[in-house]
Scaffold this motif. Structure first.
Motif, PDB file in Angstrom:
ATOM      1  N   PRO A  66    -116.415 -31.119 -27.923  1.00 24.42           N
ATOM      2  CA  PRO A  66    -117.016 -29.654 -27.534  1.00 24.42           C
ATOM      3  C   PRO A  66    -118.615 -29.706 -27.874  1.00 24.42           C
ATOM      4  O   PRO A  66    -119.395 -29.027 -27.318  1.00 24.42           O
ATOM      5  CB  PRO A  66    -116.563 -28.820 -28.323  1.00 24.42           C
ATOM      6  N   SER A  67    -119.103 -30.680 -28.809  1.00 23.25           N
ATOM      7  CA  SER A  67    -120.479 -30.785 -28.948  1.00 23.25           C
ATOM      8  C   SER A  67    -120.778 -32.254 -29.706  1.00 23.25           C
ATOM      9  O   SER A  67    -119.905 -32.993 -29.943  1.00 23.25           O
ATOM     10  CB  SER A  67    -120.774 -29.519 -30.163  1.00 23.25           C
ATOM     11  N   LYS A  68    -122.050 -32.405 -29.830  1.00 24.88           N
ATOM     12  CA  LYS A  68    -122.310 -33.779 -30.526  1.00 24.88           C
ATOM     13  C   LYS A  68    -121.978 -33.790 -32.151  1.00 24.88           C
ATOM     14  O   LYS A  68    -121.504 -34.741 -32.585  1.00 24.88           O
ATOM     15  CB  LYS A  68    -123.944 -34.035 -30.149  1.00 24.88           C
ATOM     16  N   ASP A  69    -121.894 -32.252 -32.599  1.00 22.92           N
ATOM     17  CA  ASP A  69    -121.530 -32.333 -34.049  1.00 22.92           C
ATOM     18  C   ASP A  69    -119.870 -32.805 -34.273  1.00 22.92           C
ATOM     19  O   ASP A  69    -119.894 -33.604 -35.037  1.00 22.92           O
ATOM     20  CB  ASP A  69    -121.645 -30.712 -34.605  1.00 22.92           C
ATOM     21  N   ALA A  70    -119.233 -32.453 -32.955  1.00 25.64           N
ATOM     22  CA  ALA A  70    -117.903 -32.809 -32.991  1.00 25.64           C
ATOM     23  C   ALA A  70    -117.698 -34.576 -33.185  1.00 25.64           C
ATOM     24  O   ALA A  70    -116.762 -34.982 -33.683  1.00 25.64           O
ATOM     25  CB  ALA A  70    -116.970 -32.267 -31.884  1.00 25.64           C
ATOM     26  N   VAL A  71    -118.682 -35.144 -32.422  1.00 27.55           N
ATOM     27  CA  VAL A  71    -118.660 -36.514 -32.196  1.00 27.55           C
ATOM     28  C   VAL A  71    -119.036 -37.113 -33.679  1.00 27.55           C
ATOM     29  O   VAL A  71    -118.223 -38.038 -34.153  1.00 27.55           O
ATOM     30  CB  VAL A  71    -119.802 -37.243 -31.198  1.00 27.55           C
ATOM     31  N   LEU A  72    -119.886 -36.656 -34.333  1.00 25.93           N
ATOM     32  CA  LEU A  72    -120.153 -36.893 -35.743  1.00 25.93           C
ATOM     33  C   LEU A  72    -119.107 -36.731 -36.974  1.00 25.93           C
ATOM     34  O   LEU A  72    -118.626 -37.649 -37.479  1.00 25.93           O
ATOM     35  CB  LEU A  72    -121.489 -36.190 -36.229  1.00 25.93           C
ATOM     36  N   LEU A  73    -118.408 -35.667 -36.564  1.00 20.76           N
ATOM     37  CA  LEU A  73    -117.158 -35.288 -37.332  1.00 20.76           C
ATOM     38  C   LEU A  73    -116.113 -36.369 -37.037  1.00 20.76           C
ATOM     39  O   LEU A  73    -115.428 -36.845 -37.780  1.00 20.76           O
ATOM     40  CB  LEU A  73    -116.747 -33.897 -37.114  1.00 20.76           C
ATOM     41  N   THR A  74    -115.751 -36.938 -35.822  1.00 18.98           N
ATOM     42  CA  THR A  74    -115.097 -37.806 -35.362  1.00 18.98           C
ATOM     43  C   THR A  74    -115.495 -39.297 -36.008  1.00 18.98           C
ATOM     44  O   THR A  74    -114.384 -39.914 -36.629  1.00 18.98           O
ATOM     45  CB  THR A  74    -114.768 -37.887 -34.010  1.00 18.98           C
ATOM     46  N   SER A 130    -124.386 -27.836 -41.105  1.00 19.17           N
ATOM     47  CA  SER A 130    -122.837 -27.746 -40.205  1.00 19.17           C
ATOM     48  C   SER A 130    -121.862 -27.370 -41.460  1.00 19.17           C
ATOM     49  O   SER A 130    -121.713 -28.493 -42.303  1.00 19.17           O
ATOM     50  CB  SER A 130    -122.587 -29.120 -39.773  1.00 19.17           C
ATOM     51  N   GLY A 131    -121.317 -26.404 -41.326  1.00 21.11           N
ATOM     52  CA  GLY A 131    -120.250 -26.115 -42.066  1.00 21.11           C
ATOM     53  C   GLY A 131    -118.942 -26.867 -42.024  1.00 21.11           C
ATOM     54  O   GLY A 131    -118.233 -27.110 -42.964  1.00 21.11           O
ATOM     55  N   ALA A 132    -118.831 -27.347 -40.969  1.00 21.20           N
ATOM     56  CA  ALA A 132    -117.741 -28.319 -40.820  1.00 21.20           C
ATOM     57  C   ALA A 132    -117.943 -29.679 -41.273  1.00 21.20           C
ATOM     58  O   ALA A 132    -116.937 -30.234 -41.934  1.00 21.20           O
ATOM     59  CB  ALA A 132    -117.436 -28.473 -39.158  1.00 21.20           C
ATOM     60  N   ARG A 134    -119.639 -30.016 -43.900  1.00 21.06           N
ATOM     61  CA  ARG A 134    -119.606 -29.782 -45.499  1.00 21.06           C
ATOM     62  C   ARG A 134    -117.935 -29.844 -46.041  1.00 21.06           C
ATOM     63  O   ARG A 134    -117.622 -30.261 -46.923  1.00 21.06           O
ATOM     64  CB  ARG A 134    -120.182 -28.701 -45.863  1.00 21.06           C
ATOM     65  N   THR A 135    -117.308 -29.069 -44.863  1.00 17.45           N
ATOM     66  CA  THR A 135    -115.811 -28.938 -45.422  1.00 17.45           C
ATOM     67  C   THR A 135    -115.157 -30.120 -45.185  1.00 17.45           C
ATOM     68  O   THR A 135    -114.263 -30.322 -46.358  1.00 17.45           O
ATOM     69  CB  THR A 135    -115.075 -27.887 -44.311  1.00 17.45           C
ATOM     70  N   LEU A 136    -115.452 -31.041 -44.346  1.00 19.90           N
ATOM     71  CA  LEU A 136    -114.663 -32.152 -44.084  1.00 19.90           C
ATOM     72  C   LEU A 136    -115.113 -33.242 -45.501  1.00 19.90           C
ATOM     73  O   LEU A 136    -114.333 -33.729 -46.123  1.00 19.90           O
ATOM     74  CB  LEU A 136    -115.015 -33.181 -43.146  1.00 19.90           C
ATOM     75  N   TRP A 137    -116.331 -33.177 -45.661  1.00 18.41           N
ATOM     76  CA  TRP A 137    -116.771 -34.137 -46.987  1.00 18.41           C
ATOM     77  C   TRP A 137    -116.078 -33.461 -48.348  1.00 18.41           C
ATOM     78  O   TRP A 137    -115.917 -34.491 -49.050  1.00 18.41           O
ATOM     79  CB  TRP A 137    -118.153 -34.007 -46.880  1.00 18.41           C
ATOM     80  N   ALA A 138    -116.132 -32.125 -48.386  1.00 13.27           N
ATOM     81  CA  ALA A 138    -115.651 -31.843 -49.632  1.00 13.27           C
ATOM     82  C   ALA A 138    -113.943 -32.038 -49.787  1.00 13.27           C
ATOM     83  O   ALA A 138    -113.742 -32.591 -50.999  1.00 13.27           O
ATOM     84  CB  ALA A 138    -115.635 -30.315 -49.538  1.00 13.27           C
ATOM     85  N   GLU A 139    -113.117 -32.242 -48.622  1.00 15.58           N
ATOM     86  CA  GLU A 139    -111.957 -32.689 -48.784  1.00 15.58           C
ATOM     87  C   GLU A 139    -111.999 -34.085 -49.116  1.00 15.58           C
ATOM     88  O   GLU A 139    -111.093 -34.588 -50.008  1.00 15.58           O
ATOM     89  CB  GLU A 139    -111.300 -32.612 -47.358  1.00 15.58           C
ATOM     90  N   VAL A 140    -112.853 -35.163 -48.444  1.00 16.33           N
ATOM     91  CA  VAL A 140    -112.713 -36.337 -48.749  1.00 16.33           C
ATOM     92  C   VAL A 140    -113.166 -36.693 -50.227  1.00 16.33           C
ATOM     93  O   VAL A 140    -112.699 -37.554 -50.853  1.00 16.33           O
ATOM     94  CB  VAL A 140    -113.922 -37.081 -47.973  1.00 16.33           C
ATOM     95  N   PHE A 141    -114.319 -35.968 -50.718  1.00 13.18           N
ATOM     96  CA  PHE A 141    -114.632 -36.010 -52.104  1.00 13.18           C
ATOM     97  C   PHE A 141    -113.905 -35.627 -53.133  1.00 13.18           C
ATOM     98  O   PHE A 141    -113.361 -36.349 -53.920  1.00 13.18           O
ATOM     99  CB  PHE A 141    -115.885 -34.870 -52.255  1.00 13.18           C
TER     100      PHE A 141
END
Length: 216
Positions: A66-74, A130-132, A134-141
């Motif tokens: 849906p966006s280039k940010d989604a590419v980064l998240l993947t 990007s809140g997404a 931040r959320t993903l990295w918090a889960e990883v951390f």
């Protein structure tokens, strides 16, 4: 590193050339993003850049992301999975002693992100917008904190490490240190530990914090 385009396929006699599958196109987009991040920041990369590098149209890009940010998240998901698998193997493998065990864990963590240097810097910078991310990295951390806290508690339970701050608090502080030291080394942002010294310096601090003095 791949330039993001699917490799040429030589068709067999009397057959039409093979067409790229959906998975091929998604991988081409991801490879293009990682390659372009070696050259410039995420903000300077457009969807058109990603589509062109992957050999697809802009509308086709949006079929996969849906966006280039989604590419980064993947990409973050994939590299974190790589780091988790590597560190899991380290924690599950016998070591000659605490020094070797922690050294191998820190080296696995650092080597994975160093291999994806441009992505690591891009993720760190994207967290401010990007809140997404931040959320993903918090889960990883959180996963890494829990794994390290469990290891610290195990060392205390067997009498190898003295009592001290709550294992979780110590794990949070040490893992936060890892994150900052590694980011600075990879990005050159502010005072930074030299690449070849990152793991030895982190290891010394971890061993001193967990055991009171570095064990043999």
């Amino acid at each position: 590193m791949s330039d993001g385009a699917a490799p040429p396929v030589t068709p067999g006699r009397g057959r039409r050339p093979s067409r790229a599958t959906g998975d091929d196109r998604e991988l081409a987009i991801l490879a293009t993003a990682e390659r372009l991040l070696e050259e410039r920041s995420l903000s300077a990369i457009s969807v058109d850049d990603l589509a062109r590098g992957a050999g697809i149209s802009r509308p086709t890009f949006y079929f996969y992301f849906p966006s280039k940010d989604a590419v980064l998240l993947t990409l973050l998901d994939r590299v974190v999975a790589e780091a988790d698998a590597t560190m899991g193997a380290v924690f599950d493998s016998p070591a000659a002693g605490p020094r070797e065990a922690w050294q191998r864990a820190l080296a696995a963590y650092y080597d994975t992100f160093r291999t994806h240097r441009a992505l690591t810097v891009a993720w760190a910078e994207a967290r401010s917008t990007s809140g997404a991310v931040r959320t993903l990295w918090a889960e990883v951390f959180e996963r890494w904190v829990q794994r390290c806290a469990t290891s610290i508690e195990a060392e205390r339970a067997r009498g190898a490490a003295p009592a001290g701050p709550a294992a979780r608090d110590l794990a949070i502080a040490l893992t936060s240190m890892n994150e900052r030291v590694i980011y600075a080394s990879l990005s050159g942002d502010g005072p930074a530990v030299a690449d070849e010294d990152v793991v030895p310096v982190l290891l010394r601090v971890w061993l001193t914090a967990v055991y009171g003095s570095p064990p043999d």
